[in-house]
Write an enzyme that holds these catalytic residues in place. Structure first.
Site, PDB file in Angstrom:
ATOM      1  N   GLY A  46     -12.648   0.804   3.757  1.00  0.00           N
ATOM      2  CA  GLY A  46     -12.516   1.656   2.580  1.00  0.00           C
ATOM      3  C   GLY A  46     -13.877   2.230   2.223  1.00  0.00           C
ATOM      4  N   GLN A  51     -20.244   6.224  -2.965  1.00  0.00           N
ATOM      5  CA  GLN A  51     -21.029   5.546  -1.923  1.00  0.00           C
ATOM      6  C   GLN A  51     -21.709   6.536  -0.975  1.00  0.00           C
ATOM      7  OE1 GLN A  51     -17.596   2.699  -0.890  1.00  0.00           O
ATOM      8  NE2 GLN A  51     -19.431   1.492  -0.461  1.00  0.00           N
ATOM      9  N   CYS A  93     -18.832  -5.061   1.280  1.00  0.00           N
ATOM     10  CA  CYS A  93     -18.962  -3.668   0.857  1.00  0.00           C
ATOM     11  C   CYS A  93     -20.059  -2.998   1.666  1.00  0.00           C
ATOM     12  CB  CYS A  93     -19.311  -3.638  -0.636  1.00  0.00           C
ATOM     13  SG  CYS A  93     -19.525  -1.983  -1.297  1.00  0.00           S
ATOM     14  N   LEU A  94     -19.801  -1.787   2.121  1.00  0.00           N
ATOM     15  CA  LEU A  94     -20.796  -1.075   2.930  1.00  0.00           C
ATOM     16  C   LEU A  94     -22.058  -0.770   2.125  1.00  0.00           C
ATOM     17  CD1 LEU A  94     -18.432   1.388   4.858  1.00  0.00           C
ATOM     18  CD2 LEU A  94     -19.517  -0.684   5.754  1.00  0.00           C
ATOM     19  N   HIS A 135     -10.831  -2.469  -4.977  1.00  0.00           N
ATOM     20  CA  HIS A 135     -12.278  -2.475  -4.722  1.00  0.00           C
ATOM     21  C   HIS A 135     -12.838  -1.049  -4.814  1.00  0.00           C
ATOM     22  CE1 HIS A 135     -15.881  -3.921  -2.238  1.00  0.00           C
ATOM     23  NE2 HIS A 135     -15.988  -2.613  -2.206  1.00  0.00           N
ATOM     24  N   GLU A 136     -12.125  -0.099  -4.217  1.00  0.00           N
ATOM     25  CA  GLU A 136     -12.609   1.296  -4.208  1.00  0.00           C
ATOM     26  C   GLU A 136     -12.505   1.943  -5.589  1.00  0.00           C
ATOM     27  OE1 GLU A 136     -14.314   1.886  -1.732  1.00  0.00           O
ATOM     28  OE2 GLU A 136     -13.476   0.378  -0.396  1.00  0.00           O
ATOM     29  N   HIS A 139     -15.400   1.153  -7.615  1.00  0.00           N
ATOM     30  CA  HIS A 139     -16.581   1.981  -7.328  1.00  0.00           C
ATOM     31  C   HIS A 139     -16.579   3.245  -8.186  1.00  0.00           C
ATOM     32  CE1 HIS A 139     -18.767  -0.017  -4.171  1.00  0.00           C
ATOM     33  NE2 HIS A 139     -17.723  -0.101  -3.366  1.00  0.00           N
TER      34      HIS A 139
HETATM   35 NI    NI Z   1     -17.458  -1.252  -1.649  1.00  0.00          NI
END
Ligand code: NI
Length: 176
Positions: A46, A51, A93-94, A135-136, A139
């Site tokens: 995701g 991000q 998480c990236l 989660h997204e 963000h």
């Molecule tokens: Ni993340």
């Protein structure tokens, strides 16, 4: 198509509230496909627009991992309207490299969003898709998964988070 830079924990953009998307124009469509390519290159499941330094309400999810054979999908203006149950799952998480922690979240969610073709979807999700979407969507509100772990767990990764934020701020100043 282009690979985008994924910004990291400590970057102030990731603490902003993302703006709603009013018109799904070509710019948004290109961003969505670039984000899908970036997510796949980074081996994520995701990715939210903040991000990649775009503070707008767009996320992409690799639903192929959830229902076999399906291509990654863009969710525009996703909103969680209701939630049920509770589930502990490990998340990463990236934007927070090398950190993985168990997070408690609702198991099922009632969501609305628009597709890239502008269709409005109103549905319930569970399993991994519900998890990744929550989660997204976080963000888009400036929230990280590490904000949702216990104080004890957060203490344990405090130094790691500080290091990521320090490196990110250094990178921003060098780029400026
Ligand atoms: Ni993340």
């Amino acid at each position: 198509m282009a690979l985008l830079e994924i910004i990291k924990y400590g970057n102030p953009i990731l603490r902003q509230e993302a703006k709603a998307i009013k018109e799904i124009n070509n710019e948004i469509k290109t961003l969505a496909s670039d984000m899908i390519q970036t997510m796949q290159a980074a081996e994520g499941i995701g990715l939210a627009a903040p991000q990649v330094a775009q503070s707008i309400a767009l996320v992409v999810v690799d639903v192929g991992l959830i229902s076999e054979g399906e291509k990654p999908v863009a969710f525009i203006n996703p909103k969680v309207l209701a939630a049920e149950g509770e589930l502990v799952m490990e998340e990463g998480c990236l934007s927070v490299p090398d950190v993985r922690e168990e997070v408690v979240r609702p198991e099922k969610i009632h969501v609305t969003y628009q597709t890239i073709d502008g269709k409005t979807i109103d549905t319930w999700y569970d399993g991994l898709l519900a998890r990744v979407l929550q989660h997204e969507v976080d963000h888009l509100k400036g929230i990280f998964f590490v904000d949702r772990i216990s104080t004890i767990k957060k203490k344990r990764i405090k130094r790691e988070l500080k290091r990521i934020a320090h490196d990110e701020l250094e990178r921003i100043y060098q780029a400026a």
